[in-house]
Design a protein around this motif. Structure first.
Motif, PDB file in Angstrom:
ATOM      1  N   ARG A  29      16.281  55.740  -6.067  1.00  0.00           N
ATOM      2  CA  ARG A  29      16.925  54.667  -6.811  1.00  0.00           C
ATOM      3  C   ARG A  29      15.917  54.122  -7.803  1.00  0.00           C
ATOM      4  O   ARG A  29      14.729  54.422  -7.736  1.00  0.00           O
ATOM      5  N   PHE A  30      16.396  53.305  -8.709  1.00  0.00           N
ATOM      6  CA  PHE A  30      15.546  52.681  -9.700  1.00  0.00           C
ATOM      7  C   PHE A  30      15.800  51.194  -9.579  1.00  0.00           C
ATOM      8  O   PHE A  30      16.937  50.741  -9.758  1.00  0.00           O
ATOM      9  N   GLY A  31      14.790  50.428  -9.189  1.00  0.00           N
ATOM     10  CA  GLY A  31      15.017  49.008  -8.962  1.00  0.00           C
ATOM     11  C   GLY A  31      13.736  48.212  -8.947  1.00  0.00           C
ATOM     12  O   GLY A  31      12.661  48.715  -9.255  1.00  0.00           O
ATOM     13  N   VAL A  32      13.875  46.970  -8.537  1.00  0.00           N
ATOM     14  CA  VAL A  32      12.781  46.016  -8.532  1.00  0.00           C
ATOM     15  C   VAL A  32      12.141  45.971  -7.145  1.00  0.00           C
ATOM     16  O   VAL A  32      12.831  46.024  -6.127  1.00  0.00           O
ATOM     17  N   ILE A  33      10.840  45.882  -7.122  1.00  0.00           N
ATOM     18  CA  ILE A  33      10.109  45.626  -5.881  1.00  0.00           C
ATOM     19  C   ILE A  33       9.511  44.238  -6.027  1.00  0.00           C
ATOM     20  O   ILE A  33       8.775  43.974  -6.977  1.00  0.00           O
ATOM     21  N   VAL A  34       9.858  43.358  -5.116  1.00  0.00           N
ATOM     22  CA  VAL A  34       9.353  41.989  -5.206  1.00  0.00           C
ATOM     23  C   VAL A  34       8.232  41.788  -4.199  1.00  0.00           C
ATOM     24  O   VAL A  34       8.148  42.469  -3.185  1.00  0.00           O
ATOM     25  N   ASP A  35       7.386  40.849  -4.483  1.00  0.00           N
ATOM     26  CA  ASP A  35       6.319  40.446  -3.566  1.00  0.00           C
ATOM     27  C   ASP A  35       6.923  39.378  -2.649  1.00  0.00           C
ATOM     28  O   ASP A  35       7.121  38.241  -3.057  1.00  0.00           O
ATOM     29  N   HIS A  36       7.249  39.773  -1.424  1.00  0.00           N
ATOM     30  CA  HIS A  36       7.935  38.846  -0.522  1.00  0.00           C
ATOM     31  C   HIS A  36       7.103  37.590  -0.251  1.00  0.00           C
ATOM     32  O   HIS A  36       7.649  36.509  -0.101  1.00  0.00           O
TER      33      HIS A  36
END
Length: 181
Positions: free
Chosen positions: A72-79
């Motif tokens: 997939r192509f998406g956002v990785i957030v810093d939890h």
């Protein structure tokens, strides 16, 4: 199950493509790995930086997803930056004949960011299913774990919560060449 996995034949891989225009551009992959530029047209900016058109960049990304090279192509957030500072690796002692179904149940539940099976290491390590749970504090994580166990009818399973004491590194997986610094 482990014996079956050990005896299973290696999957047959498709032959490597030989045309250079069929392979993902390493420059594009490195740019994507570093994240999208925060501009109105990020794919245009990436294309300009690597000598490709915006349409070529979008087509290459679409190809990565369609061929399965990227799931997939998406956002990785810093939890942690979002306030989720309590994290626990929860290890579970699941009967081997149930681990696949339990893993599937856990993988579909709220609060579980990772769920995977690993081999036991008896007699000291009886656990074979691992889940990562994030919360705003340890009480929230404990409640999520209890909800997970109760909601799946698995309150009786032995488990341990291993809370993070210190984060040394956390990034998205990086395959191939190292990131630029």
């Amino acid at each position: 199950m482990a014996l079956i996995e050990a005896l299973a034949p290696e999957p047959q891989l498709e032959p490597e493509r030989t045309r250079s225009d069929d392979r993902p551009d390493g420059r594009l992959l490195r740019r994507l790995r570093d994240g999208l530029p925060l501009v109105a047209r990020p794919f245009l900016a990436i294309g300009q930086a690597i000598g490709r058109s915006e349409a070529d960049v979008i087509a290459a990304i679409r190809d990565l997803v369609e061929t399965g090279a990227a799931s997939r192509f998406g956002v990785i957030v810093d939890h942690a930056a979002l306030g989720f500072t309590a994290n626990a690796m929860v290890v579970w002692d699941v009967p081997d004949e149930r681990v696949d179904s339990v893993g599937a149940m856990f993988g579909g539940r709220r609060g579980v960011s990772l769920c995977y099976r690993r081999p036991r290491r008896p007699p000291l390590w009886p656990y074979n299913l691992f889940t990562m749970i994030h919360g705003r504090n340890r009480d929230e994580v404990r409640a999520l774990v209890e909800d997970l166990a109760t909601g799946c009818g698995l309150s009786d399973l032995p488990r341990e919560l291993l809370f993070t004491a210190r984060r040394f590194k956390q990034t998205a997986p990086c395959y191939g060449r190292e990131r630029r610094t």
